[in-house]
Design an enzyme around this catalytic site. Structure first.
Site: not given
Length: 537
Positions: A180, A236, A178, A63, A90-91, A392
């Site tokens: 991710e 979709d 991070h 964040g 992180c945060y 997706k």
């Protein structure tokens, strides 16, 4: 942010607590790549509410705030005392340190971007099986100066002497970076280690298990009532329709409005390939003349969008009435319409839509204002949203599991107004034919070069209000330019132009100028987003 039911694969979800990070959804996706179900929840959700969801683990995102600032989002220590595995990034890492009694301060040694981390606990839970030096992606101005009591410091960097910690007894873990993002080279391994070793979660979130769960849920919701779906030909709506078809068979009727603004071969994909693969009951509305008449003489892009949206509403509205009345050309017996009226509408809502809109329940009632195209005011349907828990990439995998044709599953994103907003100027039948021909060539060559999965999409734009001088067949020409707009993106929020090999671009340009008579020039758009948008209009 979402009220997904806590049942089946949704039991014991991993909750990703969003502290305002740009990567919260990406964290949730990475968890699912480890075959574990995850949901994003706001940091404002109370600890009691989170624990009531019976999470299998909790991940605290990054964040933009400093943990010691007055307005900084807090962390209730109750989450850390509940025996639930917690992983801070992180945060979120710094919030854990502060809540556990450690110290976070501005040291003047902030780190941003690629950073080398030294792993101090090579056999620790998070770093087992990884090298002792690895590249990680940092973005912090504050640093942990004093770790909490009872934790083991397991990584450090030049600017962060406490860059990671672990406490296996309390199952508390954190990293300053991070994991991710793809720039953290072993980030997915770190996250998977937390899920498998730290949280001891089984990886059961797979395409086949998702299909089985959703089929059961659809059958429970729909019963013996009938369902309608507005089918666009995109991934979709196609996967949503295939899931409902697998669940309730001929109780589903799909309506495909062919507005004449599709690319070459796309209407046939829906009318033939999709129907053959799924057995779906399809009603096709040929509305090309209706749309072209409405667009006659219109060049303003926003006006074109509004006209196309309005005409789609009208076409779908009439088709819905016909399906409800049993007069739409469906293979269902018209006499069945009165006995089993249409009660449900399929919507291809995805999980990012749910998160970004603030969430909602699993079903809803819609009327003519709904963004699927609208329905008459005197009609009311219950929404069936079998994809609302999926990203997706998961939708594509579920589509392949269901046997949806690969040409549809891997179809590039395509705007609802279709080629109508890829013609700069008035939309006419002749201009549509020109653009379809050029677009088909570009798609053929990108496919032949094996670039379909590398490029997010490649809008092909006809500058219909522009002419340029050319020489073809020893004669002067005055034709239209075509713009190629290949872009790479992960979520369409930002994008960069794709570095398509020169030989591929050359072949596309040569074929278009040779084979499409009205075009004598091909240009390449090399603008990123921002500042440019992906589409031109």
């Amino acid at each position: 942010m979402t009220d997904s039911p806590a049942e089946g694969l949704h039991e014991n979800p991993v909750l990703v607590v969003d502290y305002g990070a740009q990567y919260a959804q990406l964290i949730a996706r990475r968890v699912r790549e480890a075959k574990v179900y995850s949901e994003v929840v706001p940091h404002s959700m109370s600890a009691d509410e989170m624990l009531a969801r019976k999470p299998g683990a909790i991940i605290l995102s990054g964040g933009p705030s400093s943990v010691y600032a007055d307005e900084a989002p807090g962390l209730d220590p109750a989450l850390l005392d509940a025996g639930i595995p917690v992983f801070g990034m992180c945060y979120g890492f710094q919030a854990m340190v502060q809540a556990l009694g450690g110290t976070v301060a501005r040291t003047g040694l902030g780190e941003y971007g690629s950073t080398q981390a030294q792993i101090l606990g090579a056999e620790s839970t998070l770093f087992r099986g990884q090298p002792t030096t690895q590249s990680v992606w940092m973005s912090h101005g504050d640093s942990v100066t004093v770790p909490p009591e009872g934790v083991q410091v397991t990584a450090q960097t030049a600017g962060a002497p406490v860059a990671a910690f672990e406490d296996d007894e309390r199952r508390l873990y954190g990293v300053q970076w991070h994991p991710e993002v793809m720039h953290s080279t072993f980030g997915q391994r770190v996250l998977t280690n937390f899920l498998q070793q730290g949280a001891r979660l089984a990886g059961e979130w797979t395409p086949s298990s998702i299909v089985a769960e959703q089929v059961a849920k659809i059958r429970e919701q729909v019963g013996d009532e009938r369902v309608i779906c507005g089918l666009s030909g995109g991934v979709d709506s196609s996967v949503a329709a295939a899931l409902v078809q697998k669940a309730v068979g001929d109780q589903l009727t799909c309506v495909f409005v062919d507005h004449g603004l599709l690319r070459a071969g796309e209407a046939e994909q829906v009318e033939k390939d999709f129907v053959e693969a799924t057995g779906v009951d399809l009603v096709v509305v040929d509305a090309e003349k209706q749309f072209l008449d409405a667009l006659d003489g219109v060049s303003d892009p926003e006006t074109k969008r509004k006209i196309i949206g309005r005409e789609f509403i009208r076409a779908f509205e009439q088709a819905a009435r016909d399906v409800v009345a049993g007069t739409a050309g469906s293979k269902n017996d018209p006499a069945d319409a009165e006995q089993h009226p249409v009660k449900h509408l399929v919507q291809g809502t995805l999980y990012p839509d749910v998160v970004e809109s603030g969430g909602g329940s699993g079903t809803a009632n819609i009327k003519s204002h709904h963004n699927v195209g609208g329905l008459p005011e005197d009609l009311q349907f219950t929404l069936v949203e079998p994809l609302r828990d999926l990203f997706k990439d998961e939708v594509r995998q579920v589509g392949l599991e269901l046997g949806v044709p690969e040409a549809i599953v891997w179809r590039q994103p395509f705007p609802g107004p279709g080629l109508g907003i890829r013609i700069i100027g008035e939309v006419t039948k002749e201009r549509l034919e020109t653009l379809r021909a050029a677009d088909a060539i570009a798609r053929e060559e990108l496919t032949e070069a094996g670039l379909d999965r590398d490029i997010w999409q490649c809008p092909v734009v006809l500058l219909a209000d522009v002419r340029s001088v050319g020489v073809q067949g020893d004669g002067r020409t005055y034709g239209h330019p075509i713009v190629l707009r290949p872009v790479s993106s992960e979520d369409a929020m930002t994008a960069d132009w794709s570095r398509v090999p020169y030989d591929v671009l050359s072949k596309i340009s040569t074929r278009i100028t040779n084979e499409v008579r009205e075009v004598n020039r091909v240009v390449l758009d090399v603008t990123s987003k921002p500042p440019g948008t992906i589409e031109w209009e």
